[in-house]
Design a protein around this motif. Structure first.
Motif, PDB file in Angstrom:
ATOM      1  N   LEU A 185     -16.044 -36.037 -29.007  1.00 32.67           N
ATOM      2  CA  LEU A 185     -17.098 -35.607 -28.089  1.00 32.67           C
ATOM      3  C   LEU A 185     -17.482 -36.750 -27.160  1.00 32.67           C
ATOM      4  O   LEU A 185     -17.584 -36.573 -25.944  1.00 32.67           O
ATOM      5  N   THR A 186     -17.682 -37.935 -27.733  1.00 25.02           N
ATOM      6  CA  THR A 186     -18.016 -39.089 -26.909  1.00 25.02           C
ATOM      7  C   THR A 186     -16.892 -39.402 -25.936  1.00 25.02           C
ATOM      8  O   THR A 186     -17.126 -39.669 -24.754  1.00 25.02           O
ATOM      9  N   ALA A 187     -15.651 -39.354 -26.418  1.00 21.94           N
ATOM     10  CA  ALA A 187     -14.510 -39.642 -25.553  1.00 21.94           C
ATOM     11  C   ALA A 187     -14.419 -38.653 -24.399  1.00 21.94           C
ATOM     12  O   ALA A 187     -14.140 -39.026 -23.256  1.00 21.94           O
ATOM     13  N   SER A 188     -14.689 -37.373 -24.687  1.00 20.56           N
ATOM     14  CA  SER A 188     -14.623 -36.359 -23.623  1.00 20.56           C
ATOM     15  C   SER A 188     -15.677 -36.617 -22.560  1.00 20.56           C
ATOM     16  O   SER A 188     -15.439 -36.420 -21.361  1.00 20.56           O
ATOM     17  N   GLN A 189     -16.846 -37.075 -22.984  1.00 19.56           N
ATOM     18  CA  GLN A 189     -17.933 -37.311 -22.036  1.00 19.56           C
ATOM     19  C   GLN A 189     -17.659 -38.540 -21.180  1.00 19.56           C
ATOM     20  O   GLN A 189     -17.947 -38.548 -19.975  1.00 19.56           O
ATOM     21  N   LEU A 190     -17.081 -39.568 -21.773  1.00 21.98           N
ATOM     22  CA  LEU A 190     -16.711 -40.730 -20.988  1.00 21.98           C
ATOM     23  C   LEU A 190     -15.566 -40.409 -20.036  1.00 21.98           C
ATOM     24  O   LEU A 190     -15.487 -40.952 -18.935  1.00 21.98           O
ATOM     25  N   TRP A 220     -21.206 -25.931 -34.447  1.00 21.51           N
ATOM     26  CA  TRP A 220     -21.372 -25.091 -33.271  1.00 21.51           C
ATOM     27  C   TRP A 220     -21.989 -25.830 -32.091  1.00 21.51           C
ATOM     28  O   TRP A 220     -21.692 -25.515 -30.934  1.00 21.51           O
ATOM     29  N   ALA A 221     -22.831 -26.810 -32.346  1.00 28.19           N
ATOM     30  CA  ALA A 221     -23.396 -27.575 -31.231  1.00 28.19           C
ATOM     31  C   ALA A 221     -22.313 -28.368 -30.521  1.00 28.19           C
ATOM     32  O   ALA A 221     -22.255 -28.415 -29.285  1.00 28.19           O
ATOM     33  N   HIS A 222     -21.426 -29.001 -31.287  1.00 26.83           N
ATOM     34  CA  HIS A 222     -20.315 -29.744 -30.692  1.00 26.83           C
ATOM     35  C   HIS A 222     -19.425 -28.811 -29.881  1.00 26.83           C
ATOM     36  O   HIS A 222     -19.009 -29.135 -28.768  1.00 26.83           O
ATOM     37  N   VAL A 223     -19.148 -27.645 -30.460  1.00 30.15           N
ATOM     38  CA  VAL A 223     -18.290 -26.672 -29.773  1.00 30.15           C
ATOM     39  C   VAL A 223     -18.939 -26.211 -28.472  1.00 30.15           C
ATOM     40  O   VAL A 223     -18.288 -26.161 -27.418  1.00 30.15           O
ATOM     41  N   LEU A 237     -21.139 -47.732 -34.578  1.00 28.08           N
ATOM     42  CA  LEU A 237     -22.536 -47.309 -34.587  1.00 28.08           C
ATOM     43  C   LEU A 237     -22.780 -46.179 -35.577  1.00 28.08           C
ATOM     44  O   LEU A 237     -23.885 -46.020 -36.097  1.00 28.08           O
ATOM     45  N   THR A 238     -21.768 -45.376 -35.827  1.00 27.77           N
ATOM     46  CA  THR A 238     -21.943 -44.231 -36.721  1.00 27.77           C
ATOM     47  C   THR A 238     -21.555 -44.545 -38.163  1.00 27.77           C
ATOM     48  O   THR A 238     -21.547 -43.666 -39.012  1.00 27.77           O
ATOM     49  N   GLY A 239     -21.204 -45.797 -38.436  1.00 25.28           N
ATOM     50  CA  GLY A 239     -20.943 -46.178 -39.810  1.00 25.28           C
ATOM     51  C   GLY A 239     -19.501 -46.069 -40.236  1.00 25.28           C
ATOM     52  O   GLY A 239     -19.180 -46.234 -41.410  1.00 25.28           O
ATOM     53  N   PHE A 240     -18.590 -45.782 -39.309  1.00 24.42           N
ATOM     54  CA  PHE A 240     -17.184 -45.703 -39.644  1.00 24.42           C
ATOM     55  C   PHE A 240     -16.487 -46.964 -39.152  1.00 24.42           C
ATOM     56  O   PHE A 240     -16.846 -47.516 -38.125  1.00 24.42           O
ATOM     57  N   SER A 241     -15.486 -47.398 -39.864  1.00 19.19           N
ATOM     58  CA  SER A 241     -14.755 -48.575 -39.403  1.00 19.19           C
ATOM     59  C   SER A 241     -13.830 -48.208 -38.280  1.00 19.19           C
ATOM     60  O   SER A 241     -13.448 -47.056 -38.121  1.00 19.19           O
ATOM     61  N   CYS A 242     -13.434 -49.212 -37.478  1.00 19.73           N
ATOM     62  CA  CYS A 242     -12.485 -48.947 -36.395  1.00 19.73           C
ATOM     63  C   CYS A 242     -11.137 -48.539 -36.955  1.00 19.73           C
ATOM     64  O   CYS A 242     -10.392 -47.803 -36.316  1.00 19.73           O
ATOM     65  N   PRO A 285     -25.155 -33.213 -32.842  1.00 18.06           N
ATOM     66  CA  PRO A 285     -24.250 -34.313 -32.514  1.00 18.06           C
ATOM     67  C   PRO A 285     -24.977 -35.652 -32.498  1.00 18.06           C
ATOM     68  O   PRO A 285     -26.096 -35.758 -31.999  1.00 18.06           O
ATOM     69  N   VAL A 286     -24.333 -36.658 -33.048  1.00 15.92           N
ATOM     70  CA  VAL A 286     -24.944 -37.974 -33.153  1.00 15.92           C
ATOM     71  C   VAL A 286     -24.748 -38.788 -31.882  1.00 15.92           C
ATOM     72  O   VAL A 286     -25.633 -39.528 -31.456  1.00 15.92           O
ATOM     73  N   ASN A 287     -23.607 -38.638 -31.248  1.00 15.85           N
ATOM     74  CA  ASN A 287     -23.237 -39.519 -30.145  1.00 15.85           C
ATOM     75  C   ASN A 287     -23.041 -38.772 -28.822  1.00 15.85           C
ATOM     76  O   ASN A 287     -22.140 -39.096 -28.047  1.00 15.85           O
ATOM     77  N   ASP A 288     -23.862 -37.791 -28.574  1.00 16.92           N
ATOM     78  CA  ASP A 288     -23.867 -37.089 -27.284  1.00 16.92           C
ATOM     79  C   ASP A 288     -24.512 -38.012 -26.254  1.00 16.92           C
ATOM     80  O   ASP A 288     -25.731 -38.208 -26.261  1.00 16.92           O
ATOM     81  N   VAL A 289     -23.690 -38.581 -25.359  1.00 13.97           N
ATOM     82  CA  VAL A 289     -24.214 -39.585 -24.437  1.00 13.97           C
ATOM     83  C   VAL A 289     -25.036 -38.969 -23.305  1.00 13.97           C
ATOM     84  O   VAL A 289     -25.732 -39.688 -22.583  1.00 13.97           O
ATOM     85  N   PHE A 290     -24.971 -37.661 -23.145  1.00 19.41           N
ATOM     86  CA  PHE A 290     -25.702 -37.016 -22.063  1.00 19.41           C
ATOM     87  C   PHE A 290     -27.110 -36.592 -22.472  1.00 19.41           C
ATOM     88  O   PHE A 290     -28.095 -36.971 -21.849  1.00 19.41           O
ATOM     89  N   PHE A 291     -27.233 -35.781 -23.528  1.00 23.54           N
ATOM     90  CA  PHE A 291     -28.523 -35.212 -23.897  1.00 23.54           C
ATOM     91  C   PHE A 291     -28.922 -35.494 -25.340  1.00 23.54           C
ATOM     92  O   PHE A 291     -29.848 -34.864 -25.853  1.00 23.54           O
ATOM     93  N   GLY A 292     -28.236 -36.420 -25.990  1.00 22.82           N
ATOM     94  CA  GLY A 292     -28.619 -36.775 -27.349  1.00 22.82           C
ATOM     95  C   GLY A 292     -28.563 -35.619 -28.331  1.00 22.82           C
ATOM     96  O   GLY A 292     -29.314 -35.596 -29.311  1.00 22.82           O
TER      97      GLY A 292
END
Length: 570
Positions: free
Chosen positions: A43-48, A119-122, A16-21, A187-194
């Motif tokens: 960040l996404t992995a930590s949230q899941l 800093w937002a990710h942190v 989704l973010t444009g990077f290959s697997c 953050p692009v992929n923050d699954v909680f608050f975008g």
């Protein structure tokens, strides 16, 4: 939700973010933007991982850290845990997954994000860390912190006192808020608050307020001062729209449906909803009853399907059957589970993503009495609340009542009850098209005939009855009993917080539902010290995981389940 979902979903995110697997699997050599991609995906992995540990199921079949506390406080029933029969090995998967994956990912986010000034990710990662570690303290007491998460540099971290971890997390939350206030990429992929920094700051303050409330018995001055400072700053959760929730999906490959749906709609059946909770809510005309629970049969159970405990087997002696199709099991019942999977009351639309309990009719207009659930009953797209507006308002009400923070406890109590019911109804109507909204006319729960009042009118009547009970209560302790007993119902699906409340306050006073005559007998005020059932002491904490004790020479000796955590002084 099974653990492998975390990595699979992270792989999907890279697409989704444009990077290959391939880039994801070799992120340290990504020629495009290695560090940034790594932090985003971690960040996404930590949230899941948080969703899995707090609400999911692990690949070894063990449940989340929400499961056993939910059983201890009679939200759910399970044969062993309802008798307080627990072992350290029960918690191996939770401990392993949160330390080796969730918290490890968070440490990498903080390290790499600080280097790249993300800093937002942190800040988000620091809030996640504080939430996780304080919850581990609430459940286990002393935990590895200072020496933890160092990888090969330290494979045997020492355990730090729970109170000291709390102190460190108060400071970490302040640091997180400061980081989120800086200019930085979103953050692009923050699954909680975008990636919304304002939402995360509100969540951080709500977590702090909840922490201050939990320490009120050991340090009331600090508790009151901390809460009053947060109130003065005013940057708290303001509505249900601010809630920090983990939302499940409807996919089965990878599996990401709510674990209660998986365990009771797909594979039958690992838990019963609590007999105590069903009985209490049924007696009080609680408007949440058809949203929380779904009756698979409207008929009385018979024969080998009748729940039977060690005292009596009559279905009308409060051994799990309470009429109108509500059929469950009693806390402490150690008899074998009968073949009742297709008729027992199961979990409803909130929070499990199952079915709203409405009477359906056949072509002749008669109620359909056999209504067993299946994988196709609904989507399983449930919700796992983590820190919500209603939880915050209940904590504020408790603090106002007990340590004089200057607020009106009654107003906050009303706000909390109303907000949680609104959350239940709004989530349910969005998840099940059969769920009745507030303006809908209620139907009789056996015939399906309209009864002349709307859902909103029942809600209003119910909320007023709780306010009347609060007003009639004499003194702080009686009012606290009303408040926490109601909060216990609101926390259905958030068992760890109900468990914290019960240990801190002693409420609700659970009923003894194993009497031969069926009379409801209150446990004594010291129920937690005695036990809820005659064959085991009530766990004041979870046991340390066997895996940690066997592999870490610096781990303490196994604690006893009767040993309280540092803030549990009641």
């Amino acid at each position: 939700m099974k653990k492998h979902i975390i990595r699979n979903t992270a792989l999907c995110v890279c697409l989704l973010t444009g990077f290959s697997c391939g880039d994801y699997l070799d992120i340290n050599q990504d020629p495009n933007n290695a560090k940034s991609a790594s932090v985003e995906q971690l960040l996404t992995a930590s949230q899941l991982a948080i969703g899995s540990v707090f609400g999911g199921q692990h690949t070894d079949g063990s449940g989340s850290i929400n499961e056993d506390p939910s059983i201890f406080v009679q939200h759910y029933y399970n044969l062993s845990q309802s008798r307080f029969d627990i072992a350290g090995s029960d918690y191996d998967a939770n401990w392993r997954d949160i330390y080796r994956e969730g918290l490890r990912d968070i440490e990498e986010i903080v390290k790499d994000g600080t280097e790249d000034e993300l800093w937002a990710h942190v800040g988000i990662a620091q809030i996640e860390k504080a939430f996780v570690l304080t919850t581990l303290v609430d459940l286990w007491g002393d935990i590895p912190y200072i020496e933890a998460l160092q990888g090969q540099d330290n494979l045997a971290p020492a355990f730090d006192p729970g109170a000291e971890v709390y102190d460190a997390m108060f400071a970490l939350l302040d640091e997180a808020i400061a980081n989120l206030s800086k200019e930085a990429p979103v953050p692009v992929n923050d699954v909680f608050f975008g990636g919304e920094a304002r939402q995360w700051i509100k969540a951080a303050n709500a977590i702090k307020l909840n922490m201050y409330n939990k320490i009120r018995l050991v340090d009331p001055g600090r508790s009151a001062a901390g809460i009053m400072q947060l109130l003065a700053e005013g940057n708290l959760l303001a509505t249900n729209a601010d809630d920090w929730d983990f939302r499940y999906g409807s996919n089965n490959s990878p599996e990401n449906r709510h674990p209660l749906f998986i365990e009771n709609y797909i594979a039958c059946c690992l838990q019963f909803p609590s007999a105590y909770l069903i009985y209490t809510m049924n007696n009080e005309n609680d408007p949440r009853l058809p949203y929380y629970f779904y009756r698979q049969s409207l008929q009385d159970p018979a024969g080998t399907s009748i729940p039977c405990d060690a005292i009596d087997c009559s279905p009308y002696d409060n051994n799990g059957y309470y009429g109108r199709g509500y059929f469950s099991r009693v806390q402490g019942d150690d008899s074998g589970i009968p073949n009742d999977g297709t008729i027992r009351t199961t979990f409803g639309v909130y929070p499990a993503g199952g079915l709203y309990d409405i009477v359906r009719k056949n072509s002749q207009g008669d109620p359909i009495v056999t209504r067993s659930v299946s994988v196709s009953s609904n989507s399983g797209a449930g919700v796992q609340p983590l820190m919500t507006y209603f939880m915050q308002e209940f904590a504020r009400a408790e603090a106002a009542l007990t340590i004089e923070t200057g607020e009106d406890a009654r107003v906050l109590f009303q706000r909390a009850v109303t907000a949680q019911i609104d959350k239940v109804v709004n989530f349910s109507t969005a998840t099940d098209p059969n769920a009745l909204g507030k303006s809908s006319e209620l139907l009789d729960d056996l015939t399906g005939v309209p009864i002349g009042i709307t859902v909103q009118q029942r809600i209003d009547t119910y909320v007023q009855s709780k306010l009347d009970a609060f007003d009639a209560a004499s003194g702080v302790e009686e009012k606290l009993a009303v408040l926490i007993t109601e909060k216990h119902k609101a926390l259905f699906g958030v068992g760890w917080e109900a468990y914290n409340d019960y240990r801190r306050t002693g409420y609700p006073l659970f009923y003894n539902m194993q009497t031969k005559t069926g009379a409801l007998v209150m446990y004594p005020d010291n129920a937690r010290e005695a036990a809820l059932v005659p064959n085991g002491e009530f766990p004041r904490r979870l046991l340390y995981p066997s895996l940690e004790l066997n592999s870490n020479p610096n781990a303490p000796a196994q604690s006893t389940k009767a040993t309280p955590v540092f803030w549990d002084k009641n």
